[in-house]
Design a protein around this motif. Sequence first.
Motif, PDB file in Angstrom:
ATOM      1  N   LEU A  87      96.427 -98.320   3.245  1.00  0.00           N
ATOM      2  CA  LEU A  87      96.146 -97.406   2.096  1.00  0.00           C
ATOM      3  C   LEU A  87      94.788 -97.007   1.346  1.00  0.00           C
ATOM      4  O   LEU A  87      94.643 -96.456   0.606  1.00  0.00           O
ATOM      5  CB  LEU A  87      97.457 -97.790   1.107  1.00  0.00           C
TER       6      LEU A  87
ATOM      7  N   LEU B  79     104.929 -93.754  10.915  1.00  0.00           N
ATOM      8  CA  LEU B  79     106.054 -93.514  11.817  1.00  0.00           C
ATOM      9  C   LEU B  79     106.073 -93.457  12.377  1.00  0.00           C
ATOM     10  O   LEU B  79     106.810 -93.930  13.719  1.00  0.00           O
ATOM     11  CB  LEU B  79     106.353 -92.391  10.848  1.00  0.00           C
TER      12      LEU B  79
ATOM     13  N   VAL C  35      97.514 -93.478 -10.622  1.00  0.00           N
ATOM     14  CA  VAL C  35      98.252 -93.683 -10.126  1.00  0.00           C
ATOM     15  C   VAL C  35      97.893 -95.183  -9.802  1.00  0.00           C
ATOM     16  O   VAL C  35      98.908 -95.953 -10.448  1.00  0.00           O
ATOM     17  CB  VAL C  35      97.948 -93.256  -8.427  1.00  0.00           C
TER      18      VAL C  35
ATOM     19  N   PRO D   5      96.718 -96.980  -3.903  1.00  0.00           N
ATOM     20  CA  PRO D   5      97.905 -97.023  -4.461  1.00  0.00           C
ATOM     21  C   PRO D   5      99.035 -98.138  -4.198  1.00  0.00           C
ATOM     22  O   PRO D   5      98.359 -98.813  -3.412  1.00  0.00           O
ATOM     23  CB  PRO D   5      98.817 -95.522  -3.987  1.00  0.00           C
ATOM     24  N   HIS D   6     100.247 -98.651  -5.036  1.00  0.00           N
ATOM     25  CA  HIS D   6     100.245 -99.785  -4.410  1.00  0.00           C
ATOM     26  C   HIS D   6     100.667 -99.045  -3.219  1.00  0.00           C
ATOM     27  O   HIS D   6     101.891 -98.070  -3.395  1.00  0.00           O
ATOM     28  CB  HIS D   6     101.554 -99.642  -5.639  1.00  0.00           C
ATOM     29  N   PRO D   7     101.549-100.370  -2.790  1.00  0.00           N
ATOM     30  CA  PRO D   7     102.515-100.062  -1.578  1.00  0.00           C
ATOM     31  C   PRO D   7     103.890-100.197  -0.952  1.00  0.00           C
ATOM     32  O   PRO D   7     103.907 -99.642  -0.532  1.00  0.00           O
ATOM     33  CB  PRO D   7     101.327-101.011  -0.565  1.00  0.00           C
TER      34      PRO D   7
ATOM     35  N   PRO E  52     105.849 -97.786  -2.935  1.00  0.00           N
ATOM     36  CA  PRO E  52     106.375 -96.047  -2.314  1.00  0.00           C
ATOM     37  C   PRO E  52     106.461 -95.611  -1.253  1.00  0.00           C
ATOM     38  O   PRO E  52     107.223 -95.598  -0.542  1.00  0.00           O
ATOM     39  CB  PRO E  52     105.654 -95.295  -3.257  1.00  0.00           C
ATOM     40  N   THR E  53     105.384 -96.272  -0.342  1.00  0.00           N
ATOM     41  CA  THR E  53     104.913 -95.922   1.095  1.00  0.00           C
ATOM     42  C   THR E  53     106.203 -96.837   2.037  1.00  0.00           C
ATOM     43  O   THR E  53     106.496 -96.340   2.762  1.00  0.00           O
ATOM     44  CB  THR E  53     103.767 -96.565   1.651  1.00  0.00           C
ATOM     45  N   LEU E  54     106.006 -98.494   1.513  1.00  0.00           N
ATOM     46  CA  LEU E  54     107.047 -99.002   2.397  1.00  0.00           C
ATOM     47  C   LEU E  54     108.288 -98.243   2.244  1.00  0.00           C
ATOM     48  O   LEU E  54     109.359 -98.479   3.187  1.00  0.00           O
ATOM     49  CB  LEU E  54     106.713-100.256   1.394  1.00  0.00           C
TER      50      LEU E  54
ATOM     51  N   ALA F  24     109.415 -95.833   1.916  1.00  0.00           N
ATOM     52  CA  ALA F  24     109.500 -94.069   2.519  1.00  0.00           C
ATOM     53  C   ALA F  24     109.745 -93.859   4.011  1.00  0.00           C
ATOM     54  O   ALA F  24     110.298 -94.159   4.542  1.00  0.00           O
ATOM     55  CB  ALA F  24     107.951 -93.236   2.182  1.00  0.00           C
ATOM     56  N   LEU F  25     108.923 -95.610   4.639  1.00  0.00           N
ATOM     57  CA  LEU F  25     109.104 -95.551   6.156  1.00  0.00           C
ATOM     58  C   LEU F  25     110.444 -96.286   6.349  1.00  0.00           C
ATOM     59  O   LEU F  25     110.934 -95.582   6.722  1.00  0.00           O
ATOM     60  CB  LEU F  25     107.807 -96.671   6.054  1.00  0.00           C
TER      61      LEU F  25
ATOM     62  N   LYS G  60     112.674 -93.482   6.688  1.00  0.00           N
ATOM     63  CA  LYS G  60     112.173 -92.852   7.103  1.00  0.00           C
ATOM     64  C   LYS G  60     112.407 -92.797   8.706  1.00  0.00           C
ATOM     65  O   LYS G  60     111.560 -91.892   9.951  1.00  0.00           O
ATOM     66  CB  LYS G  60     111.050 -91.732   7.378  1.00  0.00           C
ATOM     67  N   ARG G  61     112.265 -94.583   8.810  1.00  0.00           N
ATOM     68  CA  ARG G  61     112.200 -95.048  10.438  1.00  0.00           C
ATOM     69  C   ARG G  61     112.617 -93.740  11.794  1.00  0.00           C
ATOM     70  O   ARG G  61     114.035 -93.860  11.271  1.00  0.00           O
ATOM     71  CB  ARG G  61     112.491 -96.040  10.162  1.00  0.00           C
ATOM     72  N   LYS G  62     112.297 -93.910  12.490  1.00  0.00           N
ATOM     73  CA  LYS G  62     112.629 -92.896  13.262  1.00  0.00           C
ATOM     74  C   LYS G  62     113.372 -93.917  14.151  1.00  0.00           C
ATOM     75  O   LYS G  62     112.918 -94.568  15.195  1.00  0.00           O
ATOM     76  CB  LYS G  62     111.830 -92.154  13.586  1.00  0.00           C
TER      77      LYS G  62
ATOM     78  N   ARG H  47     109.449 -87.575  -3.421  1.00  0.00           N
ATOM     79  CA  ARG H  47     108.648 -86.821  -1.440  1.00  0.00           C
ATOM     80  C   ARG H  47     110.465 -86.462  -1.268  1.00  0.00           C
ATOM     81  O   ARG H  47     111.182 -86.366  -1.736  1.00  0.00           O
ATOM     82  CB  ARG H  47     108.681 -88.010  -0.736  1.00  0.00           C
TER      83      ARG H  47
END
Lengths: 175, 307
Positions: free
Chosen positions: A17, A39, A88, B20-22, B24-26, B28-29, B32-34, B194
């Motif tokens: 990030l 992903l 942010v 940014p702090h991780p 939200p990304t974690l 979201a992952l 959404k993991r496929k 998101r």
Amino acid sequence: MTPSFDDFVAEQVTPLLRYATVLTCDPHLAQDVVQEVLLRAQQKWDRIGAVDLPHAYVKRMVTNEYLSWRRRRAAKDVALCMTTLESVTPPVGDTTHHYDEREAMLQRIAKLPRKQRAAIVLRYYENYEDSEIAQMLGCAEGTVRSHISRALATLRMDHTPEPAGVGLRLGEGLS
Amino acid sequence: MNDTEQLVKDALGKLAERTPHPGPTLNALRRKRKRPRNVFLISVAGMAAVAVLIFAGVIASDRYTPPSGNDAAAALIPGNGQSVALKYAPHWLPTGYVENFRLVDREVHRVWVPEGAKGFPFTDGGPQIALIAGGDQPEGVDWQDTTVRGLKAKIALRDQTAELVWHAQDLLKVSVRGFPDARQVALQVAESVRADSKVVHRAAFKLDGRYADHTWGSKPADWEAMSIWKNQVSVHVGTLPPQLVGDTKPVVVRGREGLRTEKGVAVFDGSVWIWATAESNTDLVVEAVNKVELVPSPDTSWIGKGL
């Protein structure tokens, strides 16, 4: 031994990030880019996890994703201003007189064509050699030197910073 | 290294401080993991689906079904009711907040409250965070301009409730109540929102072709769904017995023995209670309960869950 994808993410998500933030000059875009890359990496983790340096591989994916992302969105406005960044994460207090200079420089960096910007970030933030940058960007070392030289020439030019809160138009060149 | 290069280095270092702090990304992952796909099974399923569609098309091509009265209303509901794409999800919430209410109508509401909150925390004035998709532009003069993910937004603070509205693909609103810093919390939640096409809601029952539009509860096994029928009957399906008001008498409803009060009726049907109430004494309550079509496996797994 191949690290698990979960362990990799736990260890590398923040460095990725951070790199993406510097690369994109936009924390929101950085989140989107890293998320998309992770992903995809998860789907191919059997292969990616087995390479010598998975984090370097994924970092290259982030770079490529940013470059192609920018290509897809080149005609769009991207809000890039300190207001956006500070929404942010509040900025660390900075009372030195360098603050304005650095902010002005950031805005100039944000206007660079994407490959020049990536080359500048890899050289001055990641401290990469020309050969490593060339590998990362998929071009010749001479091209890297050209990107950096042109970028520095642009950044040296006298420039009045735009007022904070104004979105910059980043419809930069696609070369 | 000359001055320009040093300044570039300093500027990039400063930019890195804004990483940014991780979280939200974690999050979201995680959502959404496929999963790895079985290409063979997908191909077979795809071919089978095509065959069915062709067959159905041949059979149905010379039929015409006139539109029913419900079609227009159903068309207003995203996803046509039973399986509704909620479309948006926050990826940051204050610690300990869990989802306990959804309204799926022309607007889609999702509400999170402190874990363990009792009763009806989404209506009792206590702390809550709501994400609303759809609806109308805010009116009034007390809105202040702000930004969400670089988009123009408006925020208002009234009675310790912060409301933040911005236009993404849809009009989105975050409402935060019961926080001393409600404005800041609203901004932080909004920044984490998101688009997420995988978040869907499946209603618990259907009545006259319309799926239940309200669902709430405290845990997956403790839930209630509700719809208003004919603008006068409140129809419910839930796991807990209803509190009936007034004298009761037995009544046969849905082929089972239920209880009738002056303004309502209730029956236990297998694993859930079904009941209906009205403002006045009317047999419409019995008719409504008889007409309820239960969904075999309603999705209540989201109730009581955080991010």
